[in-house]
Design a protein around this motif. Sequence first.
Motif, mmCIF file in Angstrom:
data_model
loop_
_atom_site.group_PDB
_atom_site.id
_atom_site.type_symbol
_atom_site.label_atom_id
_atom_site.label_comp_id
_atom_site.label_asym_id
_atom_site.label_seq_id
_atom_site.Cartn_x
_atom_site.Cartn_y
_atom_site.Cartn_z
ATOM 1 N N ARG A 109 -10.030 -7.249 2.325
ATOM 2 C CA ARG A 109 -10.857 -6.687 1.270
ATOM 3 C C ARG A 109 -11.701 -5.546 1.838
ATOM 4 N NH1 ARG A 109 -7.699 -8.816 -1.711
ATOM 5 N NH2 ARG A 109 -8.107 -10.534 -3.175
ATOM 6 N N ARG A 110 -11.923 -4.506 1.017
ATOM 7 C CA ARG A 110 -12.735 -3.346 1.390
ATOM 8 C C ARG A 110 -14.026 -3.350 0.558
ATOM 9 N NH1 ARG A 110 -10.820 1.697 2.681
ATOM 10 N NH2 ARG A 110 -9.532 0.580 4.193
ATOM 11 N N TYR A 111 -15.159 -3.131 1.236
ATOM 12 C CA TYR A 111 -16.464 -3.044 0.570
ATOM 13 C C TYR A 111 -17.138 -1.747 1.001
ATOM 14 C CZ TYR A 111 -15.553 -8.087 0.245
ATOM 15 O OH TYR A 111 -14.979 -9.313 0.020
ATOM 16 N N THR B 124 -13.860 -3.036 6.052
ATOM 17 C CA THR B 124 -12.722 -3.889 5.739
ATOM 18 C C THR B 124 -12.923 -5.265 6.347
ATOM 19 O OG1 THR B 124 -11.270 -1.953 5.694
ATOM 20 C CG2 THR B 124 -10.221 -4.108 5.854
ATOM 21 N N GLU C 145 -14.012 -14.140 1.438
ATOM 22 C CA GLU C 145 -14.594 -13.175 0.505
ATOM 23 C C GLU C 145 -16.066 -13.003 0.840
ATOM 24 O OE1 GLU C 145 -15.458 -12.561 -4.301
ATOM 25 O OE2 GLU C 145 -14.502 -14.394 -3.562
ATOM 26 N N ASP D 30 -1.847 -13.184 -4.708
ATOM 27 C CA ASP D 30 -3.069 -12.419 -4.962
ATOM 28 C C ASP D 30 -3.066 -11.667 -6.284
ATOM 29 O OD1 ASP D 30 -5.655 -11.727 -4.203
ATOM 30 O OD2 ASP D 30 -5.036 -9.906 -3.167
ATOM 31 N N GLN E 1 -5.813 -4.837 -3.484
ATOM 32 C CA GLN E 1 -7.140 -4.567 -4.045
ATOM 33 C C GLN E 1 -7.187 -3.125 -4.545
ATOM 34 O OE1 GLN E 1 -10.313 -4.486 -1.178
ATOM 35 N NE2 GLN E 1 -11.935 -4.346 -2.700
#
Length: 494
Positions: A416-418, A32, A65, A282, A353
């Motif tokens: 944001r989660r990746y 995150t 980002e 958003d 998201q």
Amino acid sequence: MLATLAFCTTATAQDRTVGLHLNEPGAYEGYTLFTPRLSDDTYLIDMEGRLVHEWAGTSPALQVELLPSGMLMRAVDDFHQDFRRNAGKTGRVELVDWDGFVIWSYTLNSSDQHLHHDVLVMPSGNVLMSSWERMSISEAIEAGRDPDAVPDGGLLTERIIEVDPFTDAIVWEWRMRDHLIQDFDSTKSNFGVIADNPGKLDINSYRQVTEDWNHVSGLDFNPYTGEILISGHGQDSIFIIDGSVTSAEAATEAGDFVYRWGNPGNYDQGNFGDRHFQSMHDAQWIAEGLPGEGNILAFNNGFQQGQSSADELVPPLQVDGTYGDIPYGPDELEWIYGGDDPEFYSGAMGGVQRLPNGNTLIAEGAYGEISEVTEAGDLVWYYVNPVLEDYALFWDEEIPSNSAGTIQQNEIFLARRYDASYPGLSGRTLTPGIALEGFLAGDMDQDGFVTLLDVPLFATALVSPGYQNEGDINRDGQVDLLDIDPFLLVLFGG
């Protein structure tokens, strides 16, 4: 750069104020990304709330980002003094490598043109940015604005620009001032029937005496249609425009809104009770391959009612590429989380998201809270940012608020989660470190107790560079001589 600290494994969710509160098996595994609004730094944490990477900055950022290239895009504070009181001001965009070096930056921060809020990289590699463009008092009145609603500085209208990062040239622009309508003064420009012109914005749709009457809080780009989605915070609406037209065409009716939703009263197709959004942030198309792909997801602040929600709607896209008849649909949301829970609220900021497993990551920005919820509305992951401007809170420390009590000092804009397969994380060292929050003041060896064993470590912290949270007893953002007396009181139980 903020030093990070361990947390005690005995800390319970009930006792805890910051850090990780919940991590259930149904949460989507990944990392995150967030940046505390008052801090210069950006953090990437794992599912246990442990730091895996940190980018040290030189000024606070609003939007961040992680790009597929592994670069970090930041919209940072570098503002003109005329905009010092404007929410969402930035002034500069930075592209930062994994080690924190600024590879490219773009600045627009004059008294008449100023970057704010969002930035995104387009498939072409160009960078789309939101900016303010000042309209003078006389220009605003000539455009049909009620003179009683024009502040001393005139109006700030939205200007979306596309910048080529290799030349810094603005290669495309869209200006809100080219798409106005009004029925206030027949002797002025833009006079017409508002209900018959849904592609234009009523310049009197937000009558508060404020410069930033649009307050665009987010942008998204659809690579398949070339359309741009605008989060219209000031008008409680989302707008879609055609980003595939030329700049010259964008100044004509070809640049009018092709779709709008959230507040039909803004184009005389409803009344106050028909409004859905109450400030929002958003808005985004759910990406291809994700559950709900093609739908629009947005954070509804619910400012007036004091209850926020994450909203998903199905845009009424027709086979010919249009969005149907006015008033535009849909009449109901496809999915909603919150809306009736007074504990779920962020009157400012906020982000959403959609995750690959169908869960949704939600940032209640004003309170630094990041939640992950399932489609059924079950909370499966919950984290509270512990980082303030100069230091991180201890795990059970009270979170300070601003003077009005509306925003906490651990605020974030979004998160944001990746997952581990994300290209931007390929080849990176993601070894979990320790948590951002501290455990116990004076516990320099982090064993859960303040004893004589901590004395030499405290002495070392006094003369060593860097910041160590447990040694900052008086919580002023540094370990120095002023911490000696408080340390001794903690040590000897005074």
